[in-house]
Structure formats: structure tokens, C-alpha cells
Design an enzyme around this catalytic site. Structure first.
Site, PDB file in Angstrom:
ATOM      1  N   ARG A  47       0.821  -1.206   0.000  1.00 44.88           N
ATOM      2  CA  ARG A  47       0.000   0.000   0.000  1.00 44.88           C
ATOM      3  C   ARG A  47       0.855   1.255   0.000  1.00 44.88           C
ATOM      4  O   ARG A  47       0.321   2.356  -0.026  1.00 44.88           O
ATOM      5  CB  ARG A  47      -0.847   0.003   1.267  1.00 44.88           C
ATOM      6  CG  ARG A  47      -2.339   0.149   0.974  1.00 44.88           C
ATOM      7  CD  ARG A  47      -3.043  -0.275   2.207  1.00 44.88           C
ATOM      8  NE  ARG A  47      -4.399   0.070   2.309  1.00 44.88           N
ATOM      9  CZ  ARG A  47      -5.341  -0.852   2.501  1.00 44.88           C
ATOM     10  NH1 ARG A  47      -5.057  -2.128   2.482  1.00 44.88           N
ATOM     11  NH2 ARG A  47      -6.574  -0.475   2.699  1.00 44.88           N
TER      12      ARG A  47
ATOM     13  N   ARG B  43      -9.534   7.647   4.346  1.00 43.98           N
ATOM     14  CA  ARG B  43      -8.866   6.508   3.683  1.00 43.98           C
ATOM     15  C   ARG B  43      -8.627   6.798   2.206  1.00 43.98           C
ATOM     16  O   ARG B  43      -7.607   6.395   1.648  1.00 43.98           O
ATOM     17  CB  ARG B  43      -9.706   5.233   3.856  1.00 43.98           C
ATOM     18  CG  ARG B  43      -9.709   4.748   5.295  1.00 43.98           C
ATOM     19  CD  ARG B  43     -10.754   3.690   5.532  1.00 43.98           C
ATOM     20  NE  ARG B  43     -10.451   2.464   4.829  1.00 43.98           N
ATOM     21  CZ  ARG B  43     -11.337   1.507   4.601  1.00 43.98           C
ATOM     22  NH1 ARG B  43     -12.588   1.657   5.005  1.00 43.98           N
ATOM     23  NH2 ARG B  43     -10.979   0.425   3.980  1.00 43.98           N
TER      24      ARG B  43
HETATM   25  P1  AMP Z   1      -8.442  -3.089   4.161  1.00 44.49           P
HETATM   26  O1  AMP Z   1      -9.261  -4.160   4.758  1.00 44.49           O
HETATM   27  O2  AMP Z   1      -7.446  -3.601   3.153  1.00 44.49           O
HETATM   28  O3  AMP Z   1      -9.267  -1.952   3.619  1.00 44.49           O
HETATM   29  O4  AMP Z   1      -7.554  -2.473   5.349  1.00 44.49           O
HETATM   30  C1  AMP Z   1      -8.158  -1.847   6.464  1.00 44.49           C
HETATM   31  C2  AMP Z   1      -7.137  -0.995   7.199  1.00 44.49           C
HETATM   32  O5  AMP Z   1      -6.046  -1.825   7.636  1.00 44.49           O
HETATM   33  C3  AMP Z   1      -6.486   0.094   6.359  1.00 44.49           C
HETATM   34  O6  AMP Z   1      -7.266   1.274   6.287  1.00 44.49           O
HETATM   35  C4  AMP Z   1      -5.188   0.300   7.124  1.00 44.49           C
HETATM   36  O7  AMP Z   1      -5.404   1.022   8.310  1.00 44.49           O
HETATM   37  C5  AMP Z   1      -4.814  -1.126   7.529  1.00 44.49           C
HETATM   38  N1  AMP Z   1      -4.007  -1.791   6.484  1.00 44.49           N
HETATM   39  C6  AMP Z   1      -4.335  -2.908   5.766  1.00 44.49           C
HETATM   40  N2  AMP Z   1      -3.352  -3.228   4.911  1.00 44.49           N
HETATM   41  C7  AMP Z   1      -2.366  -2.312   5.079  1.00 44.49           C
HETATM   42  C8  AMP Z   1      -1.119  -2.079   4.480  1.00 44.49           C
HETATM   43  N3  AMP Z   1      -0.648  -2.884   3.502  1.00 44.49           N
HETATM   44  N4  AMP Z   1      -0.373  -1.029   4.902  1.00 44.49           N
HETATM   45  C9  AMP Z   1      -0.815  -0.217   5.884  1.00 44.49           C
HETATM   46  N5  AMP Z   1      -2.005  -0.353   6.492  1.00 44.49           N
HETATM   47  C10 AMP Z   1      -2.787  -1.389   6.102  1.00 44.49           C
END
Ligand code: AMP
Length: 211
Positions: free
Chosen positions: A88, A167
Site C-alpha cells: 500500500r 482513507r
Molecule cells: P483493508 O481491509 O485492506 O481496507 O484495510 C483496512 C485498514 O487496515 C487500512 O485502512 C489500514 O489502516 C490497515 N491496512 C491494511 N493493509 C495495510 C497495508 N498494507 N499497509 C498499511 N495499512 C494497512
């Protein structure tokens, strides 16, 4: 097949990862799901991650890199995997390269902001297995209950409109540069986010795979 799914929050990465992992017979590694499970279990990683996630911020790169390193070393990842929500940041992508991890393709799922906000207000996830639904587009068979495991469906705390806006801001500044990063490496395939089935077909076509 070693694949990365890129895309803004709400683009459908998690849904497509679930479908593709069944079709291709390889595991999905979703850092979001791993972090949510860690929070639920109250582990040290979970404690570190919670405040960032709740605020719509990114969890620090070193925490993520540690999680991914550990997960990719497991035997089920030997014949391939789908990365959902990771890398990310450019730093995460560089860390993967430095570790000698190479990818066959990076699929970027494109979607408008208006559609993201609409989708995320209807998103529900299973608190037990992480499966994703949408009350309008992809409802579960029984309201509030996961089709896969019978777990309870909840709205993620970070799917509220203010947190979604934060986000999206983070996505534009931190994650979108990865589109160019992988385009420069000749790995990028872009597809338009549409219905669940159409998006899957578009991804398979972009990967040169038959239906
Ligand atoms: P997601 O389910 O992929 O939308 O992730 C939810 C939250 O988890 C994100 O908004 C970040 O706070 C954290 N997160 C998930 N993957 C990452 C990543 N690769 N790098 C940093 N934060 C992450």
C-alpha cells in the site's frame, strides 16, 4: 501465479480476491483481514494496529512487512498467492522487491469516488471469517449472516463516511503511486470495477485466462 490486487478502498479487491483464490486454487493474503483478526485476538500486532485502522490511517510499514514476510513463508504460498491490500506504499513494494519476491501481474481495479462512497455505506463483513457483502449489490442469503461460515455480519468501524474520506485521501497520496511503480515494471493491468461477475471476467481476461 503471484498476483497483487491494487485499488482504492471499496474497489472490490477483497471480493475479487476471494473469488480468484477459489478459481486459481491459491491463498489470498489480506493484510486488512490479518490485522482485524489480530485486533479481535488482542495480540501485540493488533494493539499496535487498532488506532491507525480506526482513524483510517495506514499501519506502519514495518508492522505490515513483518506480517507479509511471515505469511509468505508458509507452505501454502509455495505455488502462488494473491495479495489483497498490500503493498500500500512504495516502501512496502520496495521491501517485497528487496526480499526477492517477484510478481506475475498487478491488477489495478479502477472505480470512481462517488461509487466508492455509495458502496462502502452498504458494505458488511463477517466478523468470523472476513467475507465481504453489500446490502444492495451482494446481499447474503440470510440477512446479517455469513453465507460461508454462518458468522455475524457487521459494518466495519472504518466504513463510516468520515473515515472513508480519510482513507481515500491516504489512498491517493500513499497507494496510487504504486500504479506507476508497477507500470514501469511492465506488470500493470487495469480493469474497470463493475458488477462482481463482470469484474472477475475483466480480471481473468487481463491475465490472459479463459472464463
Ligand atoms: P483493508 O481491509 O485492506 O481496507 O484495510 C483496512 C485498514 O487496515 C487500512 O485502512 C489500514 O489502516 C490497515 N491496512 C491494511 N493493509 C495495510 C497495508 N498494507 N499497509 C498499511 N495499512 C494497512
Amino acid at each position: 501465479m503471484r498476483l497483487i490486487l491494487l485499488g482504492a478502498p471499496g474497489a472490490g479487491k477483497g471480493t475479487q480476491a476471494e473469488i480468484l483464490c477459489k478459481k486459481l486454487g491459491i491463498p489470498t493474503i489480506s493484510t486488512g483481514n490479518i490485522l482485524r483478526a489480530a485486533i479481535k485476538e488482542g495480540t501485540l500486532t493488533g494493539l499496535k494496529a487498532k488506532s491507525y485502522i480506526d482513524a483510517g490511517a495506514l499501519v506502519p510499514d514495518e508492522v505490515i512487512i513483518g506480517i507479509v514476510d511471515e505469511r509468505l513463508a508458509q507452505p501454502d504460498c509455495q505455488s502462488g498467492y494473491i495479495l489483497d491490500g498490500v503493498p500500500r506504499t512504495i516502501a512496502q513494494a520496495e521491501a517485497l522487491e528487496k526480499a526477492g519476491i517477484r510478481f506475475d501481474a498487478v491488477v489495478s481495479i479502477e472505480i470512481s469516488e462517488e461509487e466508492i462512497l455509495r458502496r462502502m455505506s452498504g458494505r458488511r463483513v463477517c466478523e468470523a471469517c472476513g467475507s465481504s457483502y453489500n446490502v444492495e449489490a451482494v446481499p447474503p442469503r440470510r440477512e446479517g449472516i455469513c453465507d460461508n461460515c454462518g458468522g455475524r455480519l457487521i459494518q466495519r468501524k472504518d466504513d463510516t463516511p468520515e473515515t472513508v474520506r480519510e482513507r481515500l485521501k491516504v489512498y491517493h497520496t500513499e497507494t496510487e503511486p504504486l500504479v506507476d511503480f508497477y507500470a514501469q515494471r511492465g506488470l500493470l493491468r487495469s480493469v474497470q470495477s463493475s458488477t462482481r461477475e463482470e469484474t472477475t471476467q475483466a480480471i481473468l481476461a487481463a491475465l490472459g485466462m479463459e472464463k
